[in-house]
Design a protein around this motif. Structure first.
Motif, PDB file in Angstrom:
ATOM      1  N   ALA A 265      -2.731  67.686 -26.177  1.00 10.84           N
ATOM      2  CA  ALA A 265      -1.405  67.990 -26.744  1.00 10.84           C
ATOM      3  C   ALA A 265      -1.501  68.132 -28.261  1.00 10.84           C
ATOM      4  O   ALA A 265      -0.894  69.020 -28.857  1.00 10.84           O
ATOM      5  CB  ALA A 265      -0.419  66.895 -26.362  1.00 10.84           C
TER       6      ALA A 265
ATOM      7  N   GLY B  44      -4.076  62.257 -21.426  1.00 13.10           N
ATOM      8  CA  GLY B  44      -3.983  61.618 -22.737  1.00 13.10           C
ATOM      9  C   GLY B  44      -3.380  62.568 -23.745  1.00 13.10           C
ATOM     10  O   GLY B  44      -3.043  63.714 -23.422  1.00 13.10           O
ATOM     11  N   GLY B  45      -3.270  62.137 -24.981  1.00 15.90           N
ATOM     12  CA  GLY B  45      -2.584  62.930 -25.993  1.00 15.90           C
ATOM     13  C   GLY B  45      -3.435  63.959 -26.717  1.00 15.90           C
ATOM     14  O   GLY B  45      -2.901  64.812 -27.428  1.00 15.90           O
TER      15      GLY B  45
ATOM     16  N   GLY C 219      -2.482  58.805 -27.491  1.00 11.92           N
ATOM     17  CA  GLY C 219      -2.530  57.719 -26.525  1.00 11.92           C
ATOM     18  C   GLY C 219      -3.449  58.080 -25.366  1.00 11.92           C
ATOM     19  O   GLY C 219      -3.831  59.237 -25.197  1.00 11.92           O
ATOM     20  N   ARG C 220      -3.815  57.040 -24.631  1.00 16.37           N
ATOM     21  CA  ARG C 220      -4.567  57.212 -23.383  1.00 16.37           C
ATOM     22  C   ARG C 220      -4.041  56.201 -22.388  1.00 16.37           C
ATOM     23  O   ARG C 220      -3.057  55.509 -22.652  1.00 16.37           O
ATOM     24  CB  ARG C 220      -6.078  56.993 -23.634  1.00 16.37           C
ATOM     25  CG  ARG C 220      -6.777  58.242 -24.155  1.00 16.37           C
ATOM     26  CD  ARG C 220      -7.202  59.159 -23.026  1.00 16.37           C
ATOM     27  NE  ARG C 220      -7.304  60.556 -23.467  1.00 16.37           N
ATOM     28  CZ  ARG C 220      -7.777  61.513 -22.667  1.00 16.37           C
ATOM     29  NH1 ARG C 220      -8.197  61.226 -21.443  1.00 16.37           N
ATOM     30  NH2 ARG C 220      -7.790  62.783 -23.096  1.00 16.37           N
TER      31      ARG C 220
ATOM     32  N   SER D  47       6.846  65.914 -26.291  1.00 12.82           N
ATOM     33  CA  SER D  47       6.183  66.322 -25.043  1.00 12.82           C
ATOM     34  C   SER D  47       5.908  67.823 -25.060  1.00 12.82           C
ATOM     35  O   SER D  47       6.742  68.601 -25.527  1.00 12.82           O
ATOM     36  CB  SER D  47       7.077  66.013 -23.835  1.00 12.82           C
ATOM     37  OG  SER D  47       6.541  66.625 -22.660  1.00 12.82           O
ATOM     38  N   LEU D  48       4.749  68.200 -24.501  1.00 15.41           N
ATOM     39  CA  LEU D  48       4.420  69.630 -24.409  1.00 15.41           C
ATOM     40  C   LEU D  48       5.139  70.295 -23.245  1.00 15.41           C
ATOM     41  O   LEU D  48       5.282  71.499 -23.212  1.00 15.41           O
ATOM     42  CB  LEU D  48       2.912  69.832 -24.231  1.00 15.41           C
ATOM     43  CG  LEU D  48       2.007  69.660 -25.433  1.00 15.41           C
ATOM     44  CD1 LEU D  48       0.689  70.332 -25.153  1.00 15.41           C
ATOM     45  CD2 LEU D  48       2.619  70.216 -26.712  1.00 15.41           C
ATOM     46  N   GLY D  49       5.553  69.508 -22.275  1.00 12.39           N
ATOM     47  CA  GLY D  49       6.194  70.139 -21.117  1.00 12.39           C
ATOM     48  C   GLY D  49       6.185  69.220 -19.915  1.00 12.39           C
ATOM     49  O   GLY D  49       5.624  68.123 -19.960  1.00 12.39           O
TER      50      GLY D  49
ATOM     51  N   PRO E 164       2.341  62.200 -29.009  1.00 17.86           N
ATOM     52  CA  PRO E 164       2.524  62.973 -27.777  1.00 17.86           C
ATOM     53  C   PRO E 164       2.759  62.028 -26.595  1.00 17.86           C
ATOM     54  O   PRO E 164       2.071  61.018 -26.486  1.00 17.86           O
ATOM     55  CB  PRO E 164       1.202  63.719 -27.595  1.00 17.86           C
ATOM     56  CG  PRO E 164       0.467  63.571 -28.868  1.00 17.86           C
ATOM     57  CD  PRO E 164       0.976  62.333 -29.522  1.00 17.86           C
ATOM     58  N   THR E 165       3.729  62.336 -25.767  1.00 21.22           N
ATOM     59  CA  THR E 165       4.012  61.559 -24.560  1.00 21.22           C
ATOM     60  C   THR E 165       4.844  62.409 -23.614  1.00 21.22           C
ATOM     61  O   THR E 165       5.715  63.163 -24.065  1.00 21.22           O
ATOM     62  CB  THR E 165       4.778  60.257 -24.888  1.00 21.22           C
ATOM     63  OG1 THR E 165       5.250  59.669 -23.671  1.00 21.22           O
ATOM     64  CG2 THR E 165       5.968  60.521 -25.804  1.00 21.22           C
TER      65      THR E 165
ATOM     66  N   PHE F  28       4.686  68.364 -17.252  1.00 21.88           N
ATOM     67  CA  PHE F  28       3.462  68.200 -16.460  1.00 21.88           C
ATOM     68  C   PHE F  28       2.763  66.992 -17.062  1.00 21.88           C
ATOM     69  O   PHE F  28       3.139  66.552 -18.166  1.00 21.88           O
ATOM     70  CB  PHE F  28       2.572  69.446 -16.550  1.00 21.88           C
ATOM     71  CG  PHE F  28       2.376  69.928 -17.956  1.00 21.88           C
ATOM     72  CD1 PHE F  28       3.206  70.917 -18.487  1.00 21.88           C
ATOM     73  CD2 PHE F  28       1.392  69.372 -18.783  1.00 21.88           C
ATOM     74  CE1 PHE F  28       3.053  71.347 -19.795  1.00 21.88           C
ATOM     75  CE2 PHE F  28       1.235  69.800 -20.092  1.00 21.88           C
ATOM     76  CZ  PHE F  28       2.067  70.794 -20.599  1.00 21.88           C
TER      77      PHE F  28
ATOM     78  N   GLU G 183      -1.966  54.322 -19.755  1.00 17.98           N
ATOM     79  CA  GLU G 183      -0.537  54.477 -19.434  1.00 17.98           C
ATOM     80  C   GLU G 183       0.288  54.730 -20.696  1.00 17.98           C
ATOM     81  O   GLU G 183       1.503  54.880 -20.626  1.00 17.98           O
ATOM     82  CB  GLU G 183      -0.029  53.205 -18.732  1.00 17.98           C
ATOM     83  CG  GLU G 183      -0.696  52.923 -17.407  1.00 17.98           C
ATOM     84  CD  GLU G 183      -0.534  54.055 -16.423  1.00 17.98           C
ATOM     85  OE1 GLU G 183      -1.555  54.561 -15.908  1.00 17.98           O
ATOM     86  OE2 GLU G 183       0.621  54.486 -16.189  1.00 17.98           O
TER      87      GLU G 183
HETATM   88  C1  LIG Z   1      -0.879  59.867 -16.846  1.00 17.10           C
HETATM   89  N1  LIG Z   1      -0.587  58.635 -17.577  1.00 17.10           N
HETATM   90  C2  LIG Z   1       0.407  57.790 -16.895  1.00 17.10           C
HETATM   91  C3  LIG Z   1       1.834  58.310 -17.051  1.00 17.10           C
HETATM   92  C4  LIG Z   1       2.163  58.515 -18.525  1.00 17.10           C
HETATM   93  C5  LIG Z   1       1.106  59.400 -19.187  1.00 17.10           C
HETATM   94  C6  LIG Z   1      -0.265  58.851 -19.001  1.00 17.10           C
HETATM   95  C7  LIG Z   1      -1.314  59.751 -19.636  1.00 17.10           C
HETATM   96  N2  LIG Z   1      -1.102  59.824 -21.076  1.00 17.10           N
HETATM   97  C8  LIG Z   1      -1.472  58.844 -21.929  1.00 17.10           C
HETATM   98  C9  LIG Z   1      -1.122  59.240 -23.220  1.00 17.10           C
HETATM   99  C10 LIG Z   1      -0.528  60.509 -23.135  1.00 17.10           C
HETATM  100  C11 LIG Z   1       0.028  61.394 -24.065  1.00 17.10           C
HETATM  101  C12 LIG Z   1       0.597  62.581 -23.638  1.00 17.10           C
HETATM  102  C13 LIG Z   1       0.620  62.896 -22.271  1.00 17.10           C
HETATM  103  C14 LIG Z   1       1.309  64.118 -21.797  1.00 17.10           C
HETATM  104  N3  LIG Z   1       1.357  64.453 -20.500  1.00 17.10           N
HETATM  105  N4  LIG Z   1       2.106  65.566 -20.354  1.00 17.10           N
HETATM  106  C15 LIG Z   1       2.565  65.963 -21.546  1.00 17.10           C
HETATM  107  N5  LIG Z   1       3.393  67.057 -21.755  1.00 17.10           N
HETATM  108  C16 LIG Z   1       2.072  65.072 -22.496  1.00 17.10           C
HETATM  109  C17 LIG Z   1       2.333  65.235 -23.873  1.00 17.10           C
HETATM  110  N6  LIG Z   1       2.556  65.441 -24.996  1.00 17.10           N
HETATM  111  C18 LIG Z   1       0.034  62.039 -21.334  1.00 17.10           C
HETATM  112  C19 LIG Z   1      -0.524  60.843 -21.768  1.00 17.10           C
END
Ligand SMILES: CN1CCCC[C@@H]1Cn1ccc2ccc(-c3n[nH]c(N)c3C#N)cc21
Length: 245
Positions: A146, A142-143, A111-112, A134-136, A85-86, A138, A114
């Motif tokens: 998701a 972290g993952g 992930g967590r 990606s879920l969307g 997930p990202t 926003f 960055e």
């Molecule tokens: C905020 N922080 C710096 C900017 C980059 C992301 C990071 C946080 N982060 C770390 C691992 C991780 C995985 C998924 C997501 C995620 N956000 N929105 C989605 N639709 C997601 C999915 N699927 C966010 C994550």
């Protein structure tokens, strides 16, 4: 289906013990294993992150623990489909959920910070399919959340998980005549609640009229909330009945 989930917050996945997915696990339809990434660290502080090369805010997940986790969980000769997930991934859709539901083995990497050092996905792709999803539009922290969403969306599509197979076929975005329409309103007893009656057609017993009403309501709601799902509406390709909705 076998599911491996790698995370630094295993407790996030306690909800997978309850409800439909809990039952699927108890009946053997789902074989879920949650792994703490810190189990593949070797220092006193069980370190999983470090500062980003090139500078910038936050921390990045180190590649070494992930590499050892994937070596242990997916040794040579055994290849799950890896899902990361990202926010920068391809959109997670009902179609992708259905694709995943046909896989014998999924491995989710949570992930967590960055994110995960990009070499982890790059190296994993040499030995297994890797999807960044990606879920969307926003941003989560972290993952884990998701992955909970994806596991529920995929798990409910597995034969035997849902009591009533029909409810999958009626889903929004499920393949079929109503594929791109949102669900319309739903009602149950009592027939009148706080002076609000259930639409008469639903009490009529006329199945054809009920089906037409439901499609009309689905078209109305889709046109209101997600007009982009109805390009034909803009192009005027809908039939006369649909246009009157
Ligand atoms: C905020 N922080 C710096 C900017 C980059 C992301 C990071 C946080 N982060 C770390 C691992 C991780 C995985 C998924 C997501 C995620 N956000 N929105 C989605 N639709 C997601 C999915 N699927 C966010 C994550």
């Amino acid at each position: 289906m076998k599911l491996d989930i790698v995370t630094i917050f295993p407790e996030y996945f306690a909800p997978l013990e309850i409800s439909l997915l809990g039952k699927a696990r108890r009946t053997g339809l789902l074989d879920v294993h949650v792994h703490d990434l810190r189990g593949w660290t070797h220092d006193r502080h069980r370190t999983v992150d470090d500062t980003p090369y090139g500078g910038g805010p936050g921390m990045v997940m180190k590649p070494e623990p992930w590499g050892e986790a994937l070596d242990a969980l997916a040794p040579p000769g055994a290849a799950p489909r890896m899902i990361i997930p990202t926010p920068s991934g391809r959109p997670f859709t009902q179609a992708l959920a259905a694709e995943y539901a046909a896989e014998p083995w999924l491995l989710f990497a949570c992930g967590r910070y960055e994110g995960i050092d990009s070499r982890v996905a790059e190296e994993a792709r040499t030995r297994m399919p890797v999807d960044e999803v990606s879920l969307g539009d926003f941003v989560l922290a972290g993952g884990e959340v998701a992955v909970l969403v994806m596991v529920e969306a995929v798990g409910r599509l597995l034969p035997g998980v849902l009591g009533n197979a029909d409810s999958v076929a009626d889903d929004s975005f499920a393949p079929g005549a109503m594929e791109s329409l949102l669900e319309g309103p739903v009602y149950t007893k009592p027939p009148v609640w706080r002076d609000r009656p259930v639409p008469d057609v639903l009490l009529s017993g006329h199945h054809g009229a009920i089906a037409r009403w439901r499609r009309d309501e689905a078209l109305r709601r889709t046109a209101r909330h997600r007009p982009e799902l109805l390009p034909r509406l803009a192009a005027g390709a809908l039939d006369e009945h649909d246009r009157r909705v």
